[in-house]
Design a protein around this motif. Structure first.
Motif, PDB file in Angstrom:
ATOM      1  N   GLY A  88       0.838  -1.138   0.042  1.00  0.00           N
ATOM      2  CA  GLY A  88      -0.155   0.061  -0.270  1.00  0.00           C
ATOM      3  C   GLY A  88       0.948   1.248  -0.077  1.00  0.00           C
ATOM      4  N   SER A  89       1.913   1.231   0.667  1.00  0.00           N
ATOM      5  CA  SER A  89       2.752   2.400   0.782  1.00  0.00           C
ATOM      6  C   SER A  89       4.311   2.030   1.132  1.00  0.00           C
ATOM      7  CB  SER A  89       2.199   3.541   2.003  1.00  0.00           C
ATOM      8  OG  SER A  89       2.162   2.797   3.051  1.00  0.00           O
ATOM      9  N   ILE A 110       9.674   9.810   8.674  1.00  0.00           N
ATOM     10  CA  ILE A 110       9.947  10.974   8.089  1.00  0.00           C
ATOM     11  C   ILE A 110       9.230  11.195   6.770  1.00  0.00           C
ATOM     12  CG2 ILE A 110      12.332  11.335   9.265  1.00  0.00           C
ATOM     13  CD1 ILE A 110      13.563  10.665   6.666  1.00  0.00           C
ATOM     14  N   SER A 111       8.728  10.059   5.776  1.00  0.00           N
ATOM     15  CA  SER A 111       8.236  10.296   4.721  1.00  0.00           C
ATOM     16  C   SER A 111       7.668   8.908   4.307  1.00  0.00           C
ATOM     17  CB  SER A 111       9.003  10.826   3.481  1.00  0.00           C
ATOM     18  OG  SER A 111       8.235  11.193   2.537  1.00  0.00           O
ATOM     19  N   CYS A 112       6.460   9.115   3.526  1.00  0.00           N
ATOM     20  CA  CYS A 112       5.625   8.073   3.184  1.00  0.00           C
ATOM     21  C   CYS A 112       5.175   8.259   1.651  1.00  0.00           C
ATOM     22  CB  CYS A 112       4.714   7.515   4.100  1.00  0.00           C
ATOM     23  SG  CYS A 112       3.681   6.107   3.734  1.00  0.00           S
ATOM     24  N   ILE A 113       5.127   7.182   0.811  1.00  0.00           N
ATOM     25  CA  ILE A 113       4.355   7.591  -0.430  1.00  0.00           C
ATOM     26  C   ILE A 113       3.567   6.301  -0.531  1.00  0.00           C
ATOM     27  CG2 ILE A 113       6.390   6.474  -1.684  1.00  0.00           C
ATOM     28  CD1 ILE A 113       6.019   8.619  -3.988  1.00  0.00           C
ATOM     29  N   SER A 114       2.365   6.324  -1.469  1.00  0.00           N
ATOM     30  CA  SER A 114       1.445   5.489  -1.709  1.00  0.00           C
ATOM     31  C   SER A 114       2.199   4.559  -2.827  1.00  0.00           C
ATOM     32  CB  SER A 114      -0.007   6.050  -2.285  1.00  0.00           C
ATOM     33  OG  SER A 114       0.226   6.876  -3.309  1.00  0.00           O
ATOM     34  N   ASN A 115       1.700   3.476  -3.201  1.00  0.00           N
ATOM     35  CA  ASN A 115       2.438   2.423  -4.160  1.00  0.00           C
ATOM     36  C   ASN A 115       2.014   2.996  -5.518  1.00  0.00           C
ATOM     37  OD1 ASN A 115      -0.443   1.887  -4.187  1.00  0.00           O
ATOM     38  ND2 ASN A 115      -0.178  -0.221  -4.549  1.00  0.00           N
ATOM     39  N   GLY A 156       2.126   6.080  -6.063  1.00  0.00           N
ATOM     40  CA  GLY A 156       3.106   7.606  -6.226  1.00  0.00           C
ATOM     41  C   GLY A 156       1.995   8.903  -6.080  1.00  0.00           C
ATOM     42  N   SER A 157       0.950   8.608  -5.928  1.00  0.00           N
ATOM     43  CA  SER A 157      -0.187   9.654  -5.999  1.00  0.00           C
ATOM     44  C   SER A 157      -0.434  10.598  -4.659  1.00  0.00           C
ATOM     45  CB  SER A 157      -1.646   9.138  -6.311  1.00  0.00           C
ATOM     46  OG  SER A 157      -2.001   8.390  -5.662  1.00  0.00           O
ATOM     47  N   SER A 158       0.046   9.865  -3.399  1.00  0.00           N
ATOM     48  CA  SER A 158      -0.156  10.448  -2.200  1.00  0.00           C
ATOM     49  C   SER A 158       1.300  10.244  -1.442  1.00  0.00           C
ATOM     50  CB  SER A 158      -1.184   9.703  -1.556  1.00  0.00           C
ATOM     51  OG  SER A 158      -2.238   9.906  -1.992  1.00  0.00           O
ATOM     52  N   SER A 159       1.356  11.174  -0.803  1.00  0.00           N
ATOM     53  CA  SER A 159       2.887  11.477  -0.096  1.00  0.00           C
ATOM     54  C   SER A 159       2.614  12.156   1.271  1.00  0.00           C
ATOM     55  CB  SER A 159       3.885  11.985  -0.750  1.00  0.00           C
ATOM     56  OG  SER A 159       3.721  13.278  -1.262  1.00  0.00           O
ATOM     57  N   ALA A 160       3.393  11.957   2.345  1.00  0.00           N
ATOM     58  CA  ALA A 160       3.270  12.887   3.662  1.00  0.00           C
ATOM     59  C   ALA A 160       4.792  12.830   4.039  1.00  0.00           C
ATOM     60  CB  ALA A 160       2.536  12.034   4.525  1.00  0.00           C
ATOM     61  N   GLY A 171      -1.140  -1.156   3.936  1.00  0.00           N
ATOM     62  CA  GLY A 171      -1.914   0.051   3.705  1.00  0.00           C
ATOM     63  C   GLY A 171      -1.236   1.298   3.708  1.00  0.00           C
ATOM     64  N   TRP A 172      -1.749   2.413   4.356  1.00  0.00           N
ATOM     65  CA  TRP A 172      -1.096   3.624   4.255  1.00  0.00           C
ATOM     66  C   TRP A 172      -0.416   3.597   5.533  1.00  0.00           C
ATOM     67  CZ3 TRP A 172       0.594   7.427   1.887  1.00  0.00           C
ATOM     68  CH2 TRP A 172       1.113   8.555   2.231  1.00  0.00           C
TER      69      TRP A 172
END
Length: 126
Positions: free
Chosen positions: A35-36, A51-56, A58-62, A104-105
């Motif tokens: 998922g991420s 520190i950072s996360c991206i969805s599989n 690539g459309s969402s990141s944090a 998941g996320w």
């Protein structure tokens, strides 16, 4: 075997840049079970920090507040690699950096991540 390999660490002066890579083998980041992908770091005397996360896709990141505006996460599914571009590095960014995958996320919670790669050391000093 499922493996994640982080690379790209090294020594850099304050204000410098590095790009970390997280390469997967044994699975692909666009697999339905992924998922991420997240980046974490562990500094001496401190707790592990997400520190950072991206969805599989690539459309969402944090990003954690500590790196927001300086770090950028991206993915290249064709290369099965996730990147962390780190700019304006500070001495407090010195740590071992790890990547990991979640079904998941995952966000910044390490408990949500299943597979972890070997870390890569980043040292920021003058």
């Amino acid at each position: 075997d499922v493996q994640l390999q982080a690379s790209g660490g090294g020594w850099v002066q304050p204000g410098g840049s590095l790009r970390l890579s997280c390469a997967a083998s044994g699975f692909t980041f666009d697999d339905y079970a992924i998922g991420s992908i997240g980046w974490f770091r562990l500094a001496p005397g401190k707790e592990r920090e997400g520190i950072s996360c991206i969805s599989n896709s690539g459309s969402s990141s944090a990003y954690a507040d500590s790196v927001k505006g300086r770090f950028t996460i991206s993915s290249d599914n064709a290369k099965n690699t996730v990147y962390l571009q780190m700019n304006s590095l500070k001495p407090e960014d010195t740590a071992i950096y790890f990547c990991a995958t979640a079904t998941g996320w995952g966000g910044g919670d390490p408990l949500k991540y299943d597979y972890w790669g070997q870390g890569t050391q980043v040292t920021v000093s003058s």
